[in-house]
Design an enzyme around this catalytic site. Structure first.
Site, mmCIF file in Angstrom:
data_model
loop_
_atom_site.group_PDB
_atom_site.id
_atom_site.type_symbol
_atom_site.label_atom_id
_atom_site.label_comp_id
_atom_site.label_asym_id
_atom_site.label_seq_id
_atom_site.Cartn_x
_atom_site.Cartn_y
_atom_site.Cartn_z
ATOM 1 N N THR A 41 -12.088 5.129 -0.914
ATOM 2 C CA THR A 41 -12.047 6.039 0.258
ATOM 3 C C THR A 41 -11.799 5.331 1.505
ATOM 4 O O THR A 41 -12.434 4.240 1.708
ATOM 5 C CB THR A 41 -13.503 6.528 0.052
ATOM 6 O OG1 THR A 41 -13.830 6.974 -1.309
ATOM 7 C CG2 THR A 41 -13.972 7.694 1.146
ATOM 8 N N LYS A 93 0.865 -1.066 0.023
ATOM 9 C CA LYS A 93 0.124 -0.040 -0.021
ATOM 10 C C LYS A 93 0.907 1.261 0.012
ATOM 11 O O LYS A 93 0.410 2.396 0.318
ATOM 12 C CB LYS A 93 -0.868 -0.023 1.239
ATOM 13 C CG LYS A 93 -2.036 -1.273 1.306
ATOM 14 C CD LYS A 93 -2.378 -1.632 0.085
ATOM 15 C CE LYS A 93 -3.575 -0.907 -0.780
ATOM 16 N NZ LYS A 93 -3.966 -1.656 -1.706
ATOM 17 N N GLY A 94 2.245 1.094 -0.345
ATOM 18 C CA GLY A 94 3.073 2.144 -0.375
ATOM 19 C C GLY A 94 2.953 2.917 -1.717
ATOM 20 O O GLY A 94 3.516 4.266 -1.740
HETATM 21 N N1 LIG Z 1 0.749 8.132 -8.285
HETATM 22 C C1 LIG Z 1 0.705 7.554 -7.283
HETATM 23 N N2 LIG Z 1 1.653 7.459 -6.375
HETATM 24 C C2 LIG Z 1 1.618 6.996 -5.286
HETATM 25 N N3 LIG Z 1 0.732 6.368 -4.783
HETATM 26 C C3 LIG Z 1 -0.266 6.112 -5.280
HETATM 27 C C4 LIG Z 1 -0.558 6.533 -6.651
HETATM 28 N N4 LIG Z 1 -1.750 6.328 -7.459
HETATM 29 C C5 LIG Z 1 -2.306 5.628 -6.355
HETATM 30 N N5 LIG Z 1 -1.394 5.471 -5.247
HETATM 31 C C6 LIG Z 1 -1.771 4.801 -3.987
HETATM 32 O O1 LIG Z 1 -1.041 3.721 -3.701
HETATM 33 C C7 LIG Z 1 -1.737 2.689 -2.579
HETATM 34 C C8 LIG Z 1 -1.505 1.325 -3.226
HETATM 35 O O2 LIG Z 1 -0.191 1.000 -3.124
HETATM 36 P P1 LIG Z 1 0.408 -0.406 -3.852
HETATM 37 O O3 LIG Z 1 0.245 -0.202 -5.393
HETATM 38 O O4 LIG Z 1 1.644 -0.510 -3.078
HETATM 39 O O5 LIG Z 1 -0.569 -1.211 -3.227
HETATM 40 S S1 LIG Z 1 -0.461 -2.932 -3.148
HETATM 41 O O6 LIG Z 1 0.440 -3.150 -2.094
HETATM 42 O O7 LIG Z 1 0.234 -3.181 -4.486
HETATM 43 O O8 LIG Z 1 -1.815 -3.443 -3.150
HETATM 44 C C9 LIG Z 1 -3.133 3.101 -2.984
HETATM 45 O O9 LIG Z 1 -3.538 3.978 -1.756
HETATM 46 P P2 LIG Z 1 -5.041 3.913 -1.050
HETATM 47 O O10 LIG Z 1 -5.971 4.863 -2.194
HETATM 48 O O11 LIG Z 1 -4.803 4.706 0.110
HETATM 49 O O12 LIG Z 1 -5.475 2.672 -0.696
HETATM 50 C C10 LIG Z 1 -3.277 3.945 -4.257
HETATM 51 O O13 LIG Z 1 -4.393 5.242 -4.092
#
Ligand SMILES: Nc1ncnc2c1ncn2[C@@H]1O[C@H](COP(=O)(O)OS(=O)(=O)O)[C@@H](OP(=O)(O)O)[C@H]1O
Length: 384
Positions: free
Chosen positions: A350, A156-157
């Site tokens: 959300t 989720k990073g």
């Molecule tokens: N451009 C950009 N840069 C950084 N972060 C972004 C970006 N776009 C989306 N997000 C938010 O990243 C969250 C998902 O992280 P991951 O892709 O690491 O998720 S996972 O671990 O693979 O499931 C997820 O967070 P949450 O929306 O809070 O769940 C995404 O919304």
């Protein structure tokens, strides 16, 4: 005498206006046919930067077998709108990746969004292949290599966004789905792992991302055994919002789980945090980083920060030393598309409202770990 007769008749022929026009027309026709012939020959041998809709649906071997004439190439180029988003990367079709179980480390829940992977895979099917990769694909050259760079976390990073940013670059080829080799599939062996990778040419970098590696005890030793030169990349995020994002993902799949507040505490009255809950545990970055430092004394490099990845992706990648010298175009839009390819539907959910007292308690809990993490990485991420 004979000579003057011939000249005379020739002169008579040329002086007729109808015949003059006929000759002119024939010359023009000849010139036109010659030009068309040259153009067909030239265009068919031009390197292909875009995939037309027909080629886009073929597999590598089918491509190799194809014996289209140059003329057909030219016609399809002229008549068919180029559709660069229709190529399919074969790594997305690998059934072994799709079926690889994706479970949370501590919760027995899917670790990353399977739906995301599917969305992203679908998105990927609309991606233009990089020119270099295209040519290696079409001429069968290139080979599968073990990854030289891995995004190891954190869940989720923003790991998906980072991978998608990076793979826009023509020198980066990445497997789209998470291989989970160093945590769940290690017994399959390195050849299995290598086989998941896309083909690369000399100078191209092979990458993958599996965010659970960061919190997998065995992962540093295993990656180091593969190659101590592996470039490790981490994207971190404020551990409190990371935990809420993690919880939101689980909630979207299991709406009946207890509230975030009740899962956070072992004992709400005493305020004792339940560190065995993966959503909390993953955010103790300093502890996990310690484990990596034993095998990679310089630690993961770079450590990116999610907020900056959103507000200034190119700047953050530049700061982190990724592709700094390459003039990296971060959020490139595909030709003919108004949307940049980046993330699936399940990103950006959300978050539920969490009791501010609980949030504050969590902030207090993470503070010392965050401080340690800032020290270890030499970077204050400003979460406190
Ligand atoms: N451009 C950009 N840069 C950084 N972060 C972004 C970006 N776009 C989306 N997000 C938010 O990243 C969250 C998902 O992280 P991951 O892709 O690491 O998720 S996972 O671990 O693979 O499931 C997820 O967070 P949450 O929306 O809070 O769940 C995404 O919304």
């Amino acid at each position: 005498m004979e000579y003057s007769l011939v000249c005379h008749s020739l002169h008579a022929f040329w002086s007729s206006p109808v015949k003059k026009k006929l000759l002119l027309l024939s010359i023009m026709l000849l010139v036109w046919v010659y030009m068309l012939y040259s153009c067909v020959g030239y265009c068919s041998t031009m390197p292909s930067l875009v995939v037309d809709s027909y080629r886009g649906k073929e597999t590598g071997s089918a491509l190799a077998k194809r014996t289209d004439s140059g003329r057909m190439d030219l016609v399809s180029r002229l008549l068919v709108q180029p559709q660069p988003w229709e190529d399919i990367e074969s790594d997305y079709e690998d059934p072994s990746i799709r079926t690889a179980a994706s479970r949370d480390l501590l919760n027995d829940e899917p670790e990353t969004d399977r739906a995301d992977e599917w969305d992203e895979m679908r998105g990927e099917q609309h991606r233009a292949p990089e020119p270099s990769a295209m040519s290696s694909f079409s001429n069968g050259s290139g080979s599968k290599k073990l990854p030289q760079a891995i995004i190891i976390g954190v869940k989720k990073g923003g790991t998906r966004a980072l991978l998608e940013f990076l793979r826009v670059h023509p020198d980066i080829r990445a497997v789209g789905a998470e291989p989970h080799f160093f945590d769940r599939n290690y017994e399959n062996g390195l050849e299995w792992y290598r086989d998941l990778m896309p083909k690369t040419l000399e100078g191209q970098i092979t990458m993958e991302k599996t965010p659970s590696y960061f919190v997998t005890r065995e992962a540093p030793a295993r990656i180091s055994a593969m190659s101590r030169d592996t470039k490790l990349i981490v994207v971190v995020r404020d551990p409190v919002t990371r935990a809420i994002s993690d919880y939101t993902q689980t909630l979207s799949k299991k709406p009946d789980i207890p509230s975030f507040e009740s899962l956070t505490f072992k004992n709400r009255t005493t305020g004792l945090i339940d560190t065995s809950w993966s959503a909390i545990q993953i955010g103790i970055y300093a502890k996990h980083l310690d484990n990596w430092l034993q095998y990679f004394p310089n630690g993961p490099d770079p450590v990116c920060e999610r907020r900056r990845l959103i507000s200034d992706p190119a700047g953050e990648l530049g700061r982190a030393g990724l592709l700094r010298t390459k003039g990296f175009p971060c959020l490139k839009k595909a030709e003919g598309s108004s949307k940049p390819h980046c993330l699936g539907k399940t990103k950006g959910r959300t978050h539920p409202n969490i009791d501010p007292e609980v949030v504050q308690r969590l902030r207090d809990f993470y503070r010392p770990f965050n401080m340690k993490f800032y020290q270890m990485t030499g970077h204050n991420f400003g979460w406190d």
